[in-house]
Each structure stands twice: as structure tokens, then as C-alpha cells.
Design an enzyme around this catalytic site. Structure first.
Site, PDB file in Angstrom:
ATOM      1  N   GLU A   1       0.838  -1.194   0.000  1.00 57.75           N
ATOM      2  CA  GLU A   1       0.000   0.000   0.000  1.00 57.75           C
ATOM      3  C   GLU A   1       0.875   1.246   0.000  1.00 57.75           C
ATOM      4  O   GLU A   1       1.745   1.403   0.855  1.00 57.75           O
ATOM      5  CB  GLU A   1      -0.929   0.017   1.210  1.00 57.75           C
ATOM      6  CG  GLU A   1      -1.802   1.258   1.322  1.00 57.75           C
ATOM      7  CD  GLU A   1      -2.639   1.526   0.080  1.00 57.75           C
ATOM      8  OE1 GLU A   1      -2.426   2.586  -0.550  1.00 57.75           O
ATOM      9  OE2 GLU A   1      -3.475   0.677  -0.274  1.00 57.75           O
TER      10      GLU A   1
ATOM     11  N   THR B   1      -9.468   3.464  -1.276  1.00 57.69           N
ATOM     12  CA  THR B   1     -10.436   4.528  -1.561  1.00 57.69           C
ATOM     13  C   THR B   1     -11.598   4.490  -0.574  1.00 57.69           C
ATOM     14  O   THR B   1     -12.018   5.510  -0.046  1.00 57.69           O
ATOM     15  CB  THR B   1     -10.971   4.381  -2.996  1.00 57.69           C
ATOM     16  OG1 THR B   1      -9.905   4.618  -3.917  1.00 57.69           O
ATOM     17  CG2 THR B   1     -12.091   5.377  -3.266  1.00 57.69           C
TER      18      THR B   1
ATOM     19  N   SER C   1     -10.192   1.100  -8.122  1.00 59.33           N
ATOM     20  CA  SER C   1     -10.611   1.914  -9.263  1.00 59.33           C
ATOM     21  C   SER C   1     -10.332   3.381  -9.003  1.00 59.33           C
ATOM     22  O   SER C   1     -10.026   3.792  -7.882  1.00 59.33           O
ATOM     23  CB  SER C   1     -12.107   1.709  -9.526  1.00 59.33           C
ATOM     24  OG  SER C   1     -12.871   2.062  -8.382  1.00 59.33           O
TER      25      SER C   1
ATOM     26  N   ILE D   1     -23.096   7.752  -6.319  1.00 58.31           N
ATOM     27  CA  ILE D   1     -22.212   8.757  -5.729  1.00 58.31           C
ATOM     28  C   ILE D   1     -22.799  10.157  -5.876  1.00 58.31           C
ATOM     29  O   ILE D   1     -22.815  10.945  -4.928  1.00 58.31           O
ATOM     30  CB  ILE D   1     -20.815   8.679  -6.378  1.00 58.31           C
ATOM     31  CG1 ILE D   1     -20.147   7.349  -6.031  1.00 58.31           C
ATOM     32  CG2 ILE D   1     -19.933   9.839  -5.915  1.00 58.31           C
ATOM     33  CD1 ILE D   1     -18.858   7.077  -6.796  1.00 58.31           C
TER      34      ILE D   1
ATOM     35  N   HIS E   1     -42.378  -6.730  16.638  1.00 55.79           N
ATOM     36  CA  HIS E   1     -43.214  -5.530  16.462  1.00 55.79           C
ATOM     37  C   HIS E   1     -42.920  -4.554  17.601  1.00 55.79           C
ATOM     38  O   HIS E   1     -42.812  -4.960  18.750  1.00 55.79           O
ATOM     39  CB  HIS E   1     -44.689  -5.911  16.494  1.00 55.79           C
ATOM     40  CG  HIS E   1     -45.615  -4.730  16.464  1.00 55.79           C
ATOM     41  ND1 HIS E   1     -45.888  -4.043  15.307  1.00 55.79           N
ATOM     42  CD2 HIS E   1     -46.304  -4.100  17.464  1.00 55.79           C
ATOM     43  CE1 HIS E   1     -46.720  -3.039  15.585  1.00 55.79           C
ATOM     44  NE2 HIS E   1     -46.985  -3.059  16.899  1.00 55.79           N
TER      45      HIS E   1
END
Length: 462
Positions: free
Chosen positions: A33, A41, A141, A180, A441
Site C-alpha cells: 500500500e 479509496t 478503481s 455517488i 413488532h
């Protein structure tokens, strides 16, 4: 130089999950990295910070519009933009440091720097070359832009720049009515910006169920977002403080312009594989720039795999995570598997939108006989109490077998409600199986049961 069983390039959701799973399975693992922080991202400039901003502005909306209805008298809230950005950064830091802790806990080595693959079995990071029996490409990406649109991340911004604007704009143009664009458009609309969305197609959220698209756009309009549909953006001209967007309407070929303080380019994303050396290695790529893989995420070069946004399929963090775990298990000699038919999608606006499986349009096109069960949140007691009654649950089931084929939800907590249906689909359940399962409920989840009941004899509270 170090020798590893597996080296993963990229520490986003696909990469870091793959690394941790590999280590859990006894493989000596490293993850490459180049950022100062792990998480890719998603954690740094995507999923996590955008959700922090969505949450903050939803709380602002509640205070401005619903507190008084509940007998809560408070002064009109003031937005401290710097403090809100600091809250967003604190959220990022907590998550990225969490991944760093998990790497240490699982004995995953972080190779700091940008990686390349000089040859099969080797990964170069900086001046160091490491050997690995298996290499996994998880490089994610990058934003996809339009011809004639230059992103400066100041006035004309991508999703990254939109999360760190110097001030709240008075006017914003969003190019693209996908996930987005609508999420970040909602953030700035709630903060007081006049937001206009320009979309090339005639519908928002392309690929979603048509009924959801119409309802979603109607709700967003009610919230103040404006839409220019069927419009092709021709270009954006920007100064230091303003921008002018030129677009052409497809229906009559007429051209128009709109001014904005900020333009958000939200026209999708593209695989990011720059600098890896894949062409020199002979790794096969698609015309769209995706790494081509087989059913086991292996490329045509022995020992090199790819997952996540870098390969075909929806660009979703959880899809990448599933592939990361599956390829780790495959490398370890196990049977890694991803059920691509049961991958949910979520839009974190208010209300949320979620889907899994097939749409009505897809079933019609395939000639598949189906039935529809629907239930409006107007009939849900919890939703009405919480001013969250907009939307509905829609379940599609096989007409003969009653097996669930897809589900589409717009409403409160849709992103959480969808997973009950995902589990049901994973085990091949029928709508009746959901309908006969007791739901507490009062909860939003009762709307899911009611929609399932509507696939049979009918919902109770409709």
C-alpha cells in the site's frame, strides 16, 4: 528481499480482507500500500467519509424539520463546517487505524510503497523486490471523467474533492445521477446548497428497478434536488471560484448552460492498474481496462490473481471483500466461492435504497413468470412514528415455485433490511418462508414480512 506465500497489491476492502483471510489460513502474507494509511479509496476518500457526512446532515435535517414535531424545542442548529470535516476525518482515522491493528494482530506485513510486478512471482516495492508464490491484484478503481471536463478538485471536483471542499457552496451541479452523485448531492442539499443533477439517461440510478427509480426521483425532488434528464454535458469552463456547465438536451438537440459554485463529476469509476506492468507480463485485459480472470479469479499468468474493482462486475466494496476471502481460500487449497446472484446494492440517501437479485424489467425480458409482493411503509407503525413512511418493499418471486428472485426497498434502513432477503435467497427460500417467520413488532422489518405475505394471500396491514 522477503519471501511470501501471498502478496496482495492494494489495501482496500478487497485487499485487506484477502490479506487477513490468507493469514488466518496459515499463509505468510504481505500487503502493498502506497498511501500513508490502509483501507484504500473506501476508507480514506469513499464509503466511510461519505457516510459520515450523510449521517451528520441527516441529523441536521432531523433537528431542522422533525424535532419540533416531537416536542423538542431547540434553537436552529448552526453548521460548523470545519468541525464537520474534522468529525469526518476522525471517522476515517478510527477505521484506517483499525485495519492497521488487524494487520498486526494477524501478522500481515505492510509493504509501504507502490507496487509493480516485474515478473511472475515477484513484486517490486520501491527498490526492494519480494518473492511470492501467489500475487493478488486488488488495486481498485479511480474516478472516470468526461471529455471536455477537467477536474481540479477545487471548483470542478470528483467525489474525493467533494468530501473536502473549503466551504459549503451556494450552488452545485452534479453530473451523473448514479449512487455517488445522489448521495453527495443529498449531503450538500441538506447543508443549504441549491443542487441540480444533470443525467444523460432519462432515468436516475441506471440499472435499478423502474418503480424504485420513479419513486426515488420523486422523493429527491420533494427534498429540493433539481433534475435535468436526457442531457449530454458538452463541457465545463471554470474560474477560481465559479464554473459554467454546457449541456445538450437529447430530445431537441438544444444547448444550454448552467452556472455553479461547484461542479461534482460523478460519472462512474474505472479500474486502476497503472504502473503494475501488466502489459509487459502479458496479462489479458478487457476493452474496458479490467483484468480478465477465470472462475477462480486467476489471470492467464500463472500465480497472479485479481479481485474487486480491477475485474469485471459491480464496483462494490462488499463484492471485493467476498472475492478477497474466496481467492484466499482458493490459494489455500479450499473451495472459494462467491454467489454473484446475491450481492446487494445500497444507496445511503434518506430514505435509503437497496436491492438484490433481479429487477422486474430483467424478468420480463427473460420471459420468466413471476409475481410481485409489495408493502408501503405507510402501513408500518414504526415508520410512521419516526417520520420515515416514504417508500415501500417489493419482493419478486417465481410464479410457480414461490422462490425469491429479487427484492427492492426504498425506505428507512433499507440497507440493513435487504440482508434478511439476501440470506433467504442464499438458501433458496420461498416468499412464504419469509412470510411465516415471526418478525418483532414494532420494527421496520415487518414491512419485509408484509411484502412476502403479499406474494401469497395478501399483506395484513395494506
Amino acid at each position: 528481499m522477503a519471501n511470501y506465500d501471498v502478496i496482495i497489491i492494494g489495501s482496500g476492502p478487497g485487499g485487506y480482507v484477502c490479506a487477513i483471510r490468507c493469514a488466518q489460513l496459515g499463509l505468510k502474507t504481505a500487503c502493498v500500500e502506497g498511501r500513508e494509511t490502509l483501507g484504500g479509496t473506501c476508507l480514506n476518500v469513499g464509503c466511510i467519509p461519505s457516510k459520515a457526512m450523510l449521517h451528520a446532515t441527516e441529523m441536521l435535517h432531523e433537528a431542522e424539520h422533525n424535532f419540533s414535531k416531537m416536542g423538542l424545542g431547540v434553537a436552529k442548529p448552526k453548521v460548523d463546517w470545519k468541525a464537520m470535516l474534522a468529525y469526518k476525518q476522525d471517522t476515517i482515522d478510527a477505521n484506517t487505524k483499525g485495519i492497521e491493528f488487524l494487520f498486526k494482530k494477524n501478522k500481515v506485513d505492510w509493504l509501504k510503497g507502490w507496487g509493480s510486478i516485474p515478473e511472475a512471482g515477484k513484486v517490486k516495492v520501491g527498490d526492494d523486490v519480494h518473492e511470492a508464490k501467489h500475487i493478488v491484484i486488488a488495486t481498485g478503481s479511480d474516478v472516470s471523467t468526461l471529455p471536455g471536463v477537467d477536474v481540479d478538485e477545487k471548483v470542478v471536483v470528483s467525489s474525493t474533492g467533494a468530501l473536502e471542499l473549503g466551504k459549503i457552496p451556494k450552488t452545485m451541479v452534479v453530473i451523473g445521477a448514479g449512487v455517488i452523485g445522489l448521495e453527495l448531492g443529498s449531503v450538500y442539499s441538506r447543508l443549504g446548497a441549491d443542487v441540480t443533477v444533470i443525467e444523460y439517461l432519462d432515468v436516475i440510478t441506471p440499472g435499478m428497478d423502474a418503480e424504485i427509480q420513479k419513486t426515488f426521483q420523486r422523493i429527491l425532488k420533494k427534498q429540493g434536488l433539481k433534475f435535468i434528464m436526457g442531457a449530454a454535458v458538452q463541457g465545463v469552463s471554470a474560474t477560481k471560484t465559479k464554473a459554467k456547465v454546457t449541456y445538450k438536451l437529447k430530445k431537441d438537440d438544444s444547448e444550454a448552460t448552467i452556472d455553479a459554485d461547484t461542479v461534482l463529476v460523478a460519472t462512474g469509476r474505472k479500474p486502476y492498474t497503472d504502473g503494475l506492468g501488466l502489459a509487459e507480463l502479458g496479462v489479458k485485459m478487457s476493452e474496458r481496462g479490467q483484468v480478465m480472470t477465470d472462475a477462480h479469479w486467476a489471470t492467464n499468468v500463472k500465480g497472479i490473481y485479481a479481485i474487486g474493482d480491477a475485474i469485471a462486475g459491480p464496483m462494490l466494496a462488499h463484492k471485493a471483500e467476498d472475492e478477497g476471502m474466496a481467492v484466499a481460500e482458493t490459494i489455500a487449497g479450499q473451495a472459494g466461492h462467491v454467489n454473484y446472484g446475491v450481492i446487494p446494492g445500497v444507496i445511503y440517501t434518506h430514505p435509503e435504497v437497496a436491492n438484490v437479485g433481479q429487477t422486474e424489467e430483467q424478468l420480463k425480458e427473460a420471459g420468466h413468470a413471476y409475481k410481485v409482493g409489495k408493502f408501503s411503509f405507510m402501513g408500518n407503525g414504526r415508520a410512521k412514528a419516526n417520520f420515515a413512511a416514504d417508500g415501500f418493499v417489493k419482493i419478486l418471486a417465481d410464479k410457480e415455485t414461490d422462490r425469491i428472485l429479487g427484492a427492492h426497498i426504498i425506505g428507512p434502513m433499507a440497507g440493513d433490511l435487504i440482508h434478511e432477503i439476501c440470506v433467504a435467497m442464499e438458501f433458496g427460500a420461498a416468499a412464504e418462508d419469509l412470510a411465516r417467520t415471526c418478525h418483532a413488532h414494532p420494527t421496520y422489518s415487518e414491512a419485509v414480512r408484509e411484502a412476502a405475505l403479499d406474494c401469497g394471500d395478501g399483506a395484513i396491514h395494506a
